[in-house]
Design an enzyme around this catalytic site. Sequence first.
Site, PDB file in Angstrom:
ATOM      1  CB  CYS A 105      -0.537   0.149   1.524  1.00 13.45           C
ATOM      2  SG  CYS A 105      -2.240  -1.780   1.232  1.00 13.45           S
TER       3      CYS A 105
ATOM      4  CG  HIS B 134      -3.521   3.806   2.440  1.00 15.86           C
ATOM      5  ND1 HIS B 134      -3.991   2.859   0.902  1.00 15.86           N
ATOM      6  CD2 HIS B 134      -3.322   2.545   2.673  1.00 15.86           C
ATOM      7  CE1 HIS B 134      -3.702   1.729   0.880  1.00 15.86           C
ATOM      8  NE2 HIS B 134      -3.568   1.086   2.003  1.00 15.86           N
TER       9      HIS B 134
ATOM     10  CG  ASN C 254      -6.307  -0.834   0.444  1.00 19.14           C
ATOM     11  OD1 ASN C 254      -5.795  -0.579   0.360  1.00 19.14           O
ATOM     12  ND2 ASN C 254      -5.891  -1.554   1.822  1.00 19.14           N
TER      13      ASN C 254
HETATM   14  N1  ACO Z   1     -18.860  -9.328   8.991  1.00 15.35           N
HETATM   15  C1  ACO Z   1     -18.988  -9.485  10.814  1.00 15.35           C
HETATM   16  N2  ACO Z   1     -18.139  -9.516  11.789  1.00 15.35           N
HETATM   17  C2  ACO Z   1     -16.881  -9.828  11.196  1.00 15.35           C
HETATM   18  C3  ACO Z   1     -16.404  -9.623   9.906  1.00 15.35           C
HETATM   19  C4  ACO Z   1     -17.249  -9.614   9.140  1.00 15.35           C
HETATM   20  N3  ACO Z   1     -16.608  -9.167   8.215  1.00 15.35           N
HETATM   21  N4  ACO Z   1     -15.109  -9.531  10.117  1.00 15.35           N
HETATM   22  C5  ACO Z   1     -14.403  -9.689  11.443  1.00 15.35           C
HETATM   23  N5  ACO Z   1     -15.897  -9.533  12.385  1.00 15.35           N
HETATM   24  C6  ACO Z   1     -15.890  -9.985  14.151  1.00 15.35           C
HETATM   25  C7  ACO Z   1     -15.268 -10.586  14.750  1.00 15.35           C
HETATM   26  O1  ACO Z   1     -14.967 -12.317  14.540  1.00 15.35           O
HETATM   27  C8  ACO Z   1     -14.650 -10.442  15.903  1.00 15.35           C
HETATM   28  O2  ACO Z   1     -16.361 -11.452  16.761  1.00 15.35           O
HETATM   29  P1  ACO Z   1     -15.608 -11.663  17.515  1.00 15.35           P
HETATM   30  O3  ACO Z   1     -15.840 -10.579  18.604  1.00 15.35           O
HETATM   31  O4  ACO Z   1     -17.320 -12.519  17.995  1.00 15.35           O
HETATM   32  O5  ACO Z   1     -14.284 -12.739  17.636  1.00 15.35           O
HETATM   33  C9  ACO Z   1     -15.876  -8.803  15.603  1.00 15.35           C
HETATM   34  O6  ACO Z   1     -16.053  -8.913  14.043  1.00 15.35           O
HETATM   35  C10 ACO Z   1     -14.630  -7.919  15.341  1.00 15.35           C
HETATM   36  O7  ACO Z   1     -13.286  -8.141  14.771  1.00 15.35           O
HETATM   37  P2  ACO Z   1     -12.464  -7.043  14.623  1.00 15.35           P
HETATM   38  O8  ACO Z   1     -10.739  -8.078  13.965  1.00 15.35           O
HETATM   39  O9  ACO Z   1     -11.576  -7.198  16.267  1.00 15.35           O
HETATM   40  O10 ACO Z   1     -12.442  -5.917  14.266  1.00 15.35           O
HETATM   41  P3  ACO Z   1     -11.892  -4.816  13.726  1.00 15.35           P
HETATM   42  O11 ACO Z   1     -12.878  -3.674  14.511  1.00 15.35           O
HETATM   43  O12 ACO Z   1     -10.180  -4.817  14.019  1.00 15.35           O
HETATM   44  O13 ACO Z   1     -12.228  -4.791  12.305  1.00 15.35           O
HETATM   45  C11 ACO Z   1     -10.938  -4.862  10.588  1.00 15.35           C
HETATM   46  C12 ACO Z   1     -11.536  -5.222  11.173  1.00 15.35           C
HETATM   47  C13 ACO Z   1     -11.881  -4.111   9.157  1.00 15.35           C
HETATM   48  C14 ACO Z   1     -10.024  -5.935   9.768  1.00 15.35           C
HETATM   49  C15 ACO Z   1     -10.284  -3.997  10.865  1.00 15.35           C
HETATM   50  O14 ACO Z   1      -8.984  -4.202  11.433  1.00 15.35           O
HETATM   51  C16 ACO Z   1      -8.376  -3.290   9.841  1.00 15.35           C
HETATM   52  O15 ACO Z   1      -9.585  -2.651   8.884  1.00 15.35           O
HETATM   53  N6  ACO Z   1      -7.887  -3.687  10.045  1.00 15.35           N
HETATM   54  C17 ACO Z   1      -6.619  -3.243   9.139  1.00 15.35           C
HETATM   55  C18 ACO Z   1      -5.991  -4.257   7.726  1.00 15.35           C
HETATM   56  C19 ACO Z   1      -6.202  -3.308   6.873  1.00 15.35           C
HETATM   57  O16 ACO Z   1      -6.042  -2.422   6.581  1.00 15.35           O
HETATM   58  N7  ACO Z   1      -5.107  -3.690   6.008  1.00 15.35           N
HETATM   59  C20 ACO Z   1      -5.172  -3.772   4.688  1.00 15.35           C
HETATM   60  C21 ACO Z   1      -3.342  -3.043   4.385  1.00 15.35           C
HETATM   61  S1  ACO Z   1      -2.468  -2.503   5.240  1.00 15.35           S
HETATM   62  C22 ACO Z   1      -3.168  -0.846   5.212  1.00 15.35           C
HETATM   63  O17 ACO Z   1      -3.991  -0.813   3.765  1.00 15.35           O
HETATM   64  C23 ACO Z   1      -3.443  -0.075   6.741  1.00 15.35           C
END
Ligand code: ACO
Length: 325
Positions: free
Chosen positions: A112, A252, A282
């Site tokens: 990214c 980004h 993204n």
């Molecule tokens: N739908 C419904 N529930 C979901 C989903 C979904 N799609 N995905 C996860 N959950 C659930 C999980 O199972 C979890 O449930 P639990 O509490 O019962 O275990 C709950 O939601 C919370 O999950 P988390 O992973 O803690 O959710 P978070 O708030 O961290 O959001 C996300 C997840 C959106 C992936 C976030 O962490 C994120 O955006 N991280 C950055 C990742 C990223 O951007 N990667 C791209 C490349 S790097 C970059 O560009 C910076």
Amino acid sequence: MRSRVVGTGSAVPDRVLNNHDLEKMVDTTDEWITTRTGIKERRIASSDDFTSTLATRAALNALDMAGIEPAELDMIIVATVTPDYPFPSTAALLQNNIKAVNASAFDISAACSGFVYAASIVDKFIKSGTVKNALVVGSEILSRIVDWSDRNSCLLFGDGAGAVVLQADNGNSGILDTFMMSDGSNWDLLYQPAPGNRNPASYKVVDERLAFIRMQGNEVFKLAVRAMEDAAIKALAAGHMTPADVDLFIPHQANRRIIDAIGKRLGIPAEKVYVNIERFGNTSSASIPIALDEANRKGLIKPDNILLLDAFGGGMAWGAVTIRW
Ligand code: ACO
């Protein structure tokens, strides 16, 4: 000598995949995706779109705005983690498509942060006097490496390309400062296990879904906020500036909550932060140049404005670029 932005361009596939479409594919809801990421829809490539063809469309838009012929380009860098082929470079395919017969052309892999890294590299060549006109492109077809059965990651990504033409200029406008940093110790927080020589083509690659993105989203989230704040402050400080000097912040587009957290930490008000994640998700290396092109074509950037581009991604790799328009 400065690297002045003389043209911007972008291209996205026509097909829209919205959150309600995703509800039918994995166990998720529009409400969860919207509140956790800010994404409402993303673009998905058709079977005859490729990273090089999106890059070509974006590049031609940027060259057209710049009023520069492809043969005037001295250097082409494509930032991508989804190249058409492992080799040759996607930049070589782009060079051939646009007939940029006088340029060197190569890809860089910085996920990214690829566009920010590529712009930083070109800037050094321009400042050294070696390059006069350069094309910097971020282009991705992430939909082909997304695991569409993994609800933790599949909702985040989209396809697209953005391009910028940079030109050597003796005036005050152009790239002011750049900052790049990496932390290889966290490489496995976000990666694609295959193809590569650790996992060459095999039934195992297919059976174990090794050709798809693996991500520890929570960890990436925390690192992204800290690193992007640090990169922004360092790039600004190199030019004796602070976040208060920024007229337009183009981060980004990874997650709306990441963008909001960084804006808050830097003290940059929301009206100075460009956000289009709700429409594209993204798009990795393409996200900043697509946003820059949109802002430019909407007339949101005025002469002398200070722009801050700021990225974080797989590697981990992060960086920032400041520009006087
Ligand atoms: N739908 C419904 N529930 C979901 C989903 C979904 N799609 N995905 C996860 N959950 C659930 C999980 O199972 C979890 O449930 P639990 O509490 O019962 O275990 C709950 O939601 C919370 O999950 P988390 O992973 O803690 O959710 P978070 O708030 O961290 O959001 C996300 C997840 C959106 C992936 C976030 O962490 C994120 O955006 N991280 C950055 C990742 C990223 O951007 N990667 C791209 C490349 S790097 C970059 O560009 C910076």
